[in-house]
Design a protein around this motif. Structure first.
Motif, PDB file in Angstrom:
ATOM      1  N   ARG A 532      11.286   4.349  -6.536  1.00 24.59           N
ATOM      2  CA  ARG A 532      11.206   4.865  -5.161  1.00 24.59           C
ATOM      3  C   ARG A 532      10.702   3.807  -4.176  1.00 24.59           C
ATOM      4  NH1 ARG A 532       9.041   9.520  -7.954  1.00 24.59           N
ATOM      5  NH2 ARG A 532       6.920   8.879  -7.375  1.00 24.59           N
ATOM      6  N   GLY A 533      10.313   2.648  -4.661  1.00 25.74           N
ATOM      7  CA  GLY A 533       9.840   1.578  -3.779  1.00 25.74           C
ATOM      8  C   GLY A 533       8.490   1.862  -3.167  1.00 25.74           C
ATOM      9  N   GLU A 534       7.600   2.552  -3.908  1.00 28.40           N
ATOM     10  CA  GLU A 534       6.312   2.938  -3.341  1.00 28.40           C
ATOM     11  C   GLU A 534       5.326   1.780  -3.250  1.00 28.40           C
ATOM     12  OE1 GLU A 534       4.549   6.315  -5.165  1.00 28.40           O
ATOM     13  OE2 GLU A 534       6.332   7.582  -4.973  1.00 28.40           O
ATOM     14  N   PHE A 535       5.583   0.704  -3.985  1.00 29.32           N
ATOM     15  CA  PHE A 535       4.649  -0.417  -3.956  1.00 29.32           C
ATOM     16  C   PHE A 535       5.112  -1.420  -2.899  1.00 29.32           C
ATOM     17  CE2 PHE A 535       4.726   1.127  -8.413  1.00 29.32           C
ATOM     18  CZ  PHE A 535       3.447   1.665  -8.428  1.00 29.32           C
ATOM     19  N   SER A 536       4.202  -1.746  -1.999  1.00 29.46           N
ATOM     20  CA  SER A 536       4.583  -2.602  -0.863  1.00 29.46           C
ATOM     21  C   SER A 536       4.856  -4.040  -1.296  1.00 29.46           C
ATOM     22  CB  SER A 536       3.483  -2.578   0.202  1.00 29.46           C
ATOM     23  OG  SER A 536       2.252  -3.041  -0.339  1.00 29.46           O
ATOM     24  N   VAL A 537       4.147  -4.521  -2.305  1.00 28.66           N
ATOM     25  CA  VAL A 537       4.320  -5.886  -2.801  1.00 28.66           C
ATOM     26  C   VAL A 537       4.164  -5.855  -4.319  1.00 28.66           C
ATOM     27  CG1 VAL A 537       3.492  -8.272  -2.731  1.00 28.66           C
ATOM     28  CG2 VAL A 537       3.350  -6.856  -0.676  1.00 28.66           C
ATOM     29  N   VAL A 538       4.956  -6.677  -4.994  1.00 30.68           N
ATOM     30  CA  VAL A 538       4.803  -6.890  -6.436  1.00 30.68           C
ATOM     31  C   VAL A 538       4.658  -8.394  -6.657  1.00 30.68           C
ATOM     32  CG1 VAL A 538       5.850  -6.684  -8.724  1.00 30.68           C
ATOM     33  CG2 VAL A 538       6.130  -4.839  -7.047  1.00 30.68           C
ATOM     34  N   VAL A 539       3.543  -8.804  -7.272  1.00 30.29           N
ATOM     35  CA  VAL A 539       3.261 -10.218  -7.531  1.00 30.29           C
ATOM     36  C   VAL A 539       3.409 -10.451  -9.028  1.00 30.29           C
ATOM     37  CG1 VAL A 539       1.604 -12.094  -7.296  1.00 30.29           C
ATOM     38  CG2 VAL A 539       1.653 -10.266  -5.591  1.00 30.29           C
ATOM     39  N   SER A 540       4.336 -11.319  -9.392  1.00 29.07           N
ATOM     40  CA  SER A 540       4.652 -11.547 -10.793  1.00 29.07           C
ATOM     41  C   SER A 540       4.670 -13.037 -11.099  1.00 29.07           C
ATOM     42  CB  SER A 540       6.014 -10.932 -11.143  1.00 29.07           C
ATOM     43  OG  SER A 540       6.389 -11.233 -12.470  1.00 29.07           O
ATOM     44  N   HIS A 541       4.572 -13.360 -12.403  1.00 36.83           N
ATOM     45  CA  HIS A 541       4.694 -14.744 -12.843  1.00 36.83           C
ATOM     46  C   HIS A 541       6.025 -15.008 -13.533  1.00 36.83           C
ATOM     47  CE1 HIS A 541       0.735 -15.824 -11.631  1.00 36.83           C
ATOM     48  NE2 HIS A 541       0.128 -14.997 -12.449  1.00 36.83           N
ATOM     49  N   VAL A 542       6.923 -14.054 -13.496  1.00 40.46           N
ATOM     50  CA  VAL A 542       8.243 -14.211 -14.113  1.00 40.46           C
ATOM     51  C   VAL A 542       9.311 -13.741 -13.134  1.00 40.46           C
ATOM     52  CG1 VAL A 542       7.467 -14.012 -16.508  1.00 40.46           C
ATOM     53  CG2 VAL A 542       8.020 -11.942 -15.220  1.00 40.46           C
ATOM     54  N   ASP A 543      10.518 -14.228 -13.342  1.00 39.65           N
ATOM     55  CA  ASP A 543      11.661 -13.790 -12.568  1.00 39.65           C
ATOM     56  C   ASP A 543      12.148 -12.475 -13.151  1.00 39.65           C
ATOM     57  OD1 ASP A 543      13.970 -13.375 -11.172  1.00 39.65           O
ATOM     58  OD2 ASP A 543      14.873 -15.319 -11.651  1.00 39.65           O
ATOM     59  N   LEU A 544      11.858 -11.380 -12.479  1.00 33.12           N
ATOM     60  CA  LEU A 544      12.164 -10.056 -13.016  1.00 33.12           C
ATOM     61  C   LEU A 544      13.658  -9.787 -13.103  1.00 33.12           C
ATOM     62  CD1 LEU A 544       9.423  -8.033 -11.090  1.00 33.12           C
ATOM     63  CD2 LEU A 544       9.399  -8.698 -13.493  1.00 33.12           C
ATOM     64  N   LEU A 562      11.988  -2.525 -11.318  1.00 34.86           N
ATOM     65  CA  LEU A 562      11.569  -3.478 -10.295  1.00 34.86           C
ATOM     66  C   LEU A 562      12.714  -4.408  -9.904  1.00 34.86           C
ATOM     67  CD1 LEU A 562       8.032  -4.398 -11.701  1.00 34.86           C
ATOM     68  CD2 LEU A 562       8.524  -3.024  -9.677  1.00 34.86           C
ATOM     69  N   ALA A 563      13.496  -4.840 -10.894  1.00 32.90           N
ATOM     70  CA  ALA A 563      14.628  -5.711 -10.575  1.00 32.90           C
ATOM     71  C   ALA A 563      15.670  -4.997  -9.725  1.00 32.90           C
ATOM     72  CB  ALA A 563      15.267  -6.203 -11.882  1.00 32.90           C
ATOM     73  N   GLU A 564      15.833  -3.698  -9.922  1.00 37.45           N
ATOM     74  CA  GLU A 564      16.821  -2.919  -9.164  1.00 37.45           C
ATOM     75  C   GLU A 564      16.359  -2.624  -7.750  1.00 37.45           C
ATOM     76  OE1 GLU A 564      18.633   1.641  -9.261  1.00 37.45           O
ATOM     77  OE2 GLU A 564      17.943   0.698 -11.130  1.00 37.45           O
ATOM     78  N   ARG A 565      15.083  -2.336  -7.584  1.00 36.99           N
ATOM     79  CA  ARG A 565      14.598  -1.822  -6.296  1.00 36.99           C
ATOM     80  C   ARG A 565      13.941  -2.887  -5.426  1.00 36.99           C
ATOM     81  NH1 ARG A 565      13.979  -0.281  -2.096  1.00 36.99           N
ATOM     82  NH2 ARG A 565      13.354   1.737  -1.260  1.00 36.99           N
ATOM     83  N   TYR A 566      13.577  -4.056  -6.012  1.00 40.11           N
ATOM     84  CA  TYR A 566      12.823  -5.059  -5.259  1.00 40.11           C
ATOM     85  C   TYR A 566      13.598  -6.371  -5.190  1.00 40.11           C
ATOM     86  CZ  TYR A 566       8.752  -2.008  -5.339  1.00 40.11           C
ATOM     87  OH  TYR A 566       7.900  -0.951  -5.145  1.00 40.11           O
ATOM     88  N   GLU A 567      13.294  -7.144  -4.153  1.00 43.69           N
ATOM     89  CA  GLU A 567      13.911  -8.456  -3.969  1.00 43.69           C
ATOM     90  C   GLU A 567      12.828  -9.509  -3.738  1.00 43.69           C
ATOM     91  OE1 GLU A 567      16.357  -8.073  -0.549  1.00 43.69           O
ATOM     92  OE2 GLU A 567      14.694  -7.880   0.874  1.00 43.69           O
ATOM     93  N   VAL A 568      13.173 -10.745  -4.028  1.00 39.50           N
ATOM     94  CA  VAL A 568      12.200 -11.836  -3.899  1.00 39.50           C
ATOM     95  C   VAL A 568      11.943 -12.135  -2.430  1.00 39.50           C
ATOM     96  CG1 VAL A 568      11.745 -14.265  -4.364  1.00 39.50           C
ATOM     97  CG2 VAL A 568      12.832 -12.851  -6.107  1.00 39.50           C
ATOM     98  N   LEU A 569      10.686 -12.169  -2.054  1.00 42.67           N
ATOM     99  CA  LEU A 569      10.298 -12.571  -0.712  1.00 42.67           C
ATOM    100  C   LEU A 569       9.962 -14.054  -0.675  1.00 42.67           C
ATOM    101  CD1 LEU A 569       9.568 -11.819   2.234  1.00 42.67           C
ATOM    102  CD2 LEU A 569       7.224 -11.394   1.419  1.00 42.67           C
ATOM    103  N   GLU A 570       9.149 -14.499  -1.632  1.00 47.08           N
ATOM    104  CA  GLU A 570       8.768 -15.912  -1.691  1.00 47.08           C
ATOM    105  C   GLU A 570       8.563 -16.318  -3.153  1.00 47.08           C
ATOM    106  OE1 GLU A 570       5.718 -17.513   0.739  1.00 47.08           O
ATOM    107  OE2 GLU A 570       6.176 -16.227   2.470  1.00 47.08           O
ATOM    108  N   PRO A 586      10.098  -4.339  -1.492  1.00 47.98           N
ATOM    109  CA  PRO A 586      11.236  -3.413  -1.629  1.00 47.98           C
ATOM    110  C   PRO A 586      12.465  -3.931  -0.888  1.00 47.98           C
ATOM    111  CG  PRO A 586       9.223  -2.206  -1.157  1.00 47.98           C
ATOM    112  CD  PRO A 586       8.887  -3.656  -0.996  1.00 47.98           C
ATOM    113  N   SER A 587      13.603  -3.829  -1.524  1.00 49.68           N
ATOM    114  CA  SER A 587      14.839  -4.313  -0.909  1.00 49.68           C
ATOM    115  C   SER A 587      15.191  -3.456   0.294  1.00 49.68           C
ATOM    116  CB  SER A 587      15.980  -4.304  -1.925  1.00 49.68           C
ATOM    117  OG  SER A 587      16.148  -3.011  -2.467  1.00 49.68           O
TER     118      SER A 587
END
Length: 589
Positions: A532-544, A562-570, A586-587
Motif C-alpha cells: 500500500r506504500g505506507e512507508f514514506s522512505v525505505v533505506v536499504s543496503h541492497v538493490d531490492l 518493496l520492489a513492486e511499490r517503491y522506486e530508487v530516489l538516491e 513510493p513510486s
C-alpha cells in the motif's frame, strides 16, 4: 591447620627458599619477556585509535548498534523491553537488559547518540585486560609455592630481603600477565568490537573480573571475600549476555575437582543469583523475556560455514597464540600433577587448593574451545571469538607467569632439578610462539612493493572492519535529511538514521527475517503495508529490484512488495566494507 582455614600470604618467602634463587633469574626472565612486552604495548595504539575514530562518528558501524540504542531510549522514556512481535513494532530485544539500562543513564532522548554505548564497550575492554593481569599473576602467585617456604612465615633480612623477594615473586608474573592483556587488546576481534555499542565486551568484562576475584579468593572462611564478588559479577554478566557462561562453569568445574562440598555451596549461590533475576523478568514480561533472549535466538546452524570459514580464520589469525596456549596448558597440567608430590600430606588432607589452581585457566580455555561451535549459527560474527581469544591469552599468560615464577624460585619439596629443568624447556617453547604472535604484525604478509609498513600495519589489525570516511559522514547526513523531509513511518536496515530523524523503529530486518523463515513470525501484515506504500522512505543496503542478490534481511514476499511499490530516489556509495545505501520512496504511478 588441617582444617584448611589458614590465611594465604602471597609475598612472604623464607630465607631457605630464597637462597635457591638469585636476583639474576628474575632479571633474565623479565628481560626475555621485555621485547614482546614493549612491542605489544606499542601496538595498543591501534584499538585506541579506532575507538577515537568511532566516538566521532554519529552513525552505525555495526548493524545492531541502532537497535540497542532504541532499547536504551525506550527505557529512558519509561517504556518496557521485550514486546510481543505479532504487532508493530516488529523488533526483538535479543539480550538481557543490563547494557541498555546502563546506556539509558547517559542517552539524550532529544539527540540520541551512539557515543555513550561505545564508551562503555571501550572501557569494558580495558577492564577485561586488567582482569587478565590479575588472573595470570594470581594463578602463578597462589599456586606456585602454595606454602611459600613453610609455616614459619619469616621473611628475614629487612627491607633489602623484602625487595629482593618481591622481585622474585611478583615481577615475572606481572610481566607475563601484562603481556596477556596486550595480546587480548591487540586481537583483531577486540580492535573491531571495542568500537561498537554492543553488549559483548561489557559481559566479558564482568565475567573476567569475576574470574579474577575467584582466583584471588583465599582459603577457609576468607574465601567469601572472593566468592561473593565473583558470584555477583557472574550474575551481572549473564544479565548482560545470556551465553556468557564459560567463566562460572570453569570455576564450578574446578571446585568439583578439588572439593565437591564447596562446589555445591558455590553452585547453589550462583544458581540463585542467576536464576532469580531471570524468573523475575519472565514473570514481569509474561514470559516474553524468555522468548526474546532464548527462543528467538535459536537460529539455524550452518556447519559448512564453520568448517569452511571459521576454522581457517582461527588457525590463520591466532595460530601462534594457539601454539603458546597449547604449550602452556600442557605444562600447567603436567606441573600440577607432578607438583602434588611436593605438597605436604597435611596440606593435601587439609583441603588447601592453591597447588591445584593451575587447572582453572586450562578448564576455562577448554570450555571456550567448545563455545566456538556457536560460530556455526546464522548471523554469527567475530564477537563469538572475544571470550575464546581472552581465554587463550590468559592461558598463555598463566603458563608464562607460573613458569617464570618456578624458575626464579623453585618450590621446596619438588623433585630436585627435574621440574625446574622441564620448566625452562617449557618456558622457551612457550615464549617462542608468543613472541612470533606479536612480531607477526611486522613480518607477516608484508607488501612486496609500493606500500610502507605504516600503511600496512592497520590493515593487518583492522582486517575488514568498517571505519568512518568523509563520504560516510556525508551519506549519513543525507539519509537523515531525507527521512526528516518525508513524514510518516519508514523502514531502515540501520535504525540510527530513524532515531536521529526522530522516527520510531518499525522493523528489525535480520532477526525478523530469520524468524519468518523459521515460521515463528508471520510477515503478511508488513507486506500488505509495503504494497500500500505506507512507508514514506525505505533505506536499504541492497538493490531490492535485483532478485539475484543475496537477501538475508528481507523475506522474499517483503522484497518483492518493496520492489513492486517503491522506486530508487538516491544511491549513496561508501568505501567498502561500508555498504552502499539505496534510498527508496513510493513510486508515483
Amino acid at each position: 591447620m588441617a582444617n584448611g582455614d589458614e590465611e594465604f600470604s602471597p609475598v612472604i618467602v623464607s630465607d631457605q627458599t630464597f637462597r635457591r634463587s638469585t636476583a639474576f633469574w628474575p632479571l633474565v626472565l623479565t628481560m626475555a619477556l621485555l621485547p614482546a612486552l614493549l612491542w605489544s604495548g606499542w601496538l595498543v595504539q591501534h584499538p585506541v585509535r579506532r575507538m577515537w575514530e568511532a566516538l566521532e562518528y554519529p552513525f552505525q558501524l555495526d548493524a545492531e548498534e541502532g537497535h540497542i540504542l532504541g532499547q536504551a531510549l525506550r527505557l529512558r522514556n519509561g517504556e518496557g523491553l521485550y514486546p510481543a512481535i505479532e504487532e508493530p513494532p516488529y523488533v526483538v530485544d535479543n539480550y538481557p537488559p543490563l547494557y541498555p539500562a546502563l546506556w539509558a543513564l547517559f542517552v539524550d532522548p532529544d539527540a540520541p547518540s551512539l557515543t555513550a554505548g561505545r564508551w562503555i564497550s571501550f572501557l569494558a575492554s580495558l577492564a577485561t585486560a586488567l582482569a587478565a593481569v590479575l588472573i595470570c599473576a594470581g594463578v602463578a602467585i597462589r599456586s606456585t609455592h602454595s606454602r611459600m617456604g613453610g609455616d614459619s612465615g619469616e621473611s628475614g633480612g629487612g627491607l633489602k630481603s623484602v625487595l629482593r623477594t618481591s622481585a622474585v615473586s611478583l615481577i615475572p608474573p606481572l610481566a607475563a600477565g601484562l603481556l596477556s592483556a596486550f595480546f587480548f587488546l591487540n586481537a583483531r576481534e577486540v580492535i573491531r568490537w571495542s568500537a561498537y555499542s554492543r553488549v559483548d565486551l561489557l559481559a566479558l568484562a564482568l565475567s573476567a573480573v569475576g574470574l579474577a576475584a575467584f582466583v584471588w579468593s583465599g582459603e577457609g572462611r576468607r574465601r567469601w571475600w572472593g566468592w561473593g564478588p565473583s558470584i555477583a559479577l557472574f550474575a551481572l554478566s549473564l544479565l548482560t549476555k545470556q551465553t556468557c557462561v564459560a567463566a562460572p562453569a570453569a570455576c564450578l568445574t574446578w571446585l568439583l575437582l578439588v572439593n565437591w562440598r564447596r562446589a555445591l555451596i558455590f553452585g547453589g549461590w550462583l544458581a540463585a543469583a542467576a536464576l532469580v533475576p531471570v524468573g523475575i523478568l519472565c514473570t514481569w514480561t509474561g514470559g516474553r523475556y524468555w522468548l526474546h533472549t532464548v527462543t528467538y535466538n535459536e537460529n539455524v546452524m550452518i556447519w559448512n560455514e564453520y568448517l569452511r570459514i571459521w576454522l581457517p580464520y582461527m588457525t590463520r589469525l591466532h595460530g601462534y597464540l594457539l601454539a603458546a596456549g597449547g604449550v602452556a596448558g600442557l605444562w600447567l597440567v603436567g606441573f600440577s600433577l607432578l607438583g602434588r608430590r611436593g605438597v605436604p600430606k597435611a596440606e593435601r588432607d587439609g583441603g588447601n587448593t592453591n597447588s591445584r589452581l593451575f587447572w582453572l585457566p586450562v578448564l576455562y580455555a577448554l570450555l571456550n574451545a567448545g563455545m566456538t561451535l556457536s560460530l556455526a549459527k546464522a548471523g554469527s560474527a567475530e564477537n563469538y571469538l572475544l571470550e575464546p581469544v581472552f581465554a587463550l591469552a590468559v592461558l598463555a599468560g598463566c603458563g608464562l607467569a607460573a613458569m617464570a615464577r618456578e624458575i626464579a624460585c623453585p618450590s621446596a619439596g619438588r623433585s630436585g632439578r627435574t621440574i625446574p629443568l622441564v620448566t625452562v624447556v617449557a618456558f622457551v617453547l612457550c615464549l617462542v610462539p608468543v613472541t612470533f604472535h606479536v612480531l607477526r604484525h611486522v613480518t607477516a604478509r608484508l607488501p612486496k612493493s609500493g606500500e610502507t609498513q605504516r600503511i600496512y600495519l592497520p590493515r593487518i589489525f583492522y582486517g575488514n572492519a568498517p571505519r568512518p570516511t568523509v563520504e560516510a559522514y556525508q551519506a549519513g547526513r543525507r539519509v537523515v535529511r531525507l527521512l526528516q523531509e518525508r513524514p510518516g513511518e519508514s523502514l531502515s536496515e540501520d535504525p540510527i538514521y530513524l532515531l536521529r530523524a526522530g522516527k520510531e523503529i518499525v522493523f528489525q530486518n535480520f532477526i525478523m527475517t530469520q524468524l519468518a523463515a523459521e515460521r515463528k513470525w508471520d510477515d503478511s501484515a508488513l507486506v500488505e503495508r509495503a504494497l500500500r506504500g505506507e512507508f514514506s522512505v525505505v533505506v536499504s543496503h541492497v538493490d531490492l529490484s535485483d532478485p539475484e542478490q543475496f537477501f538475508n534481511r528481507y523475506t522474499r514476499a517483503l522484497r518483492e512488495a518493496l520492489a513492486e511499490r517503491y522506486e530508487v530516489l538516491e544511491i549513496l556509495r561508501r568505501s567498502p566494507p561500508l555498504q552502499t545505501i539505496f534510498v527508496y520512496v513510493p513510486s508515483s504511478d
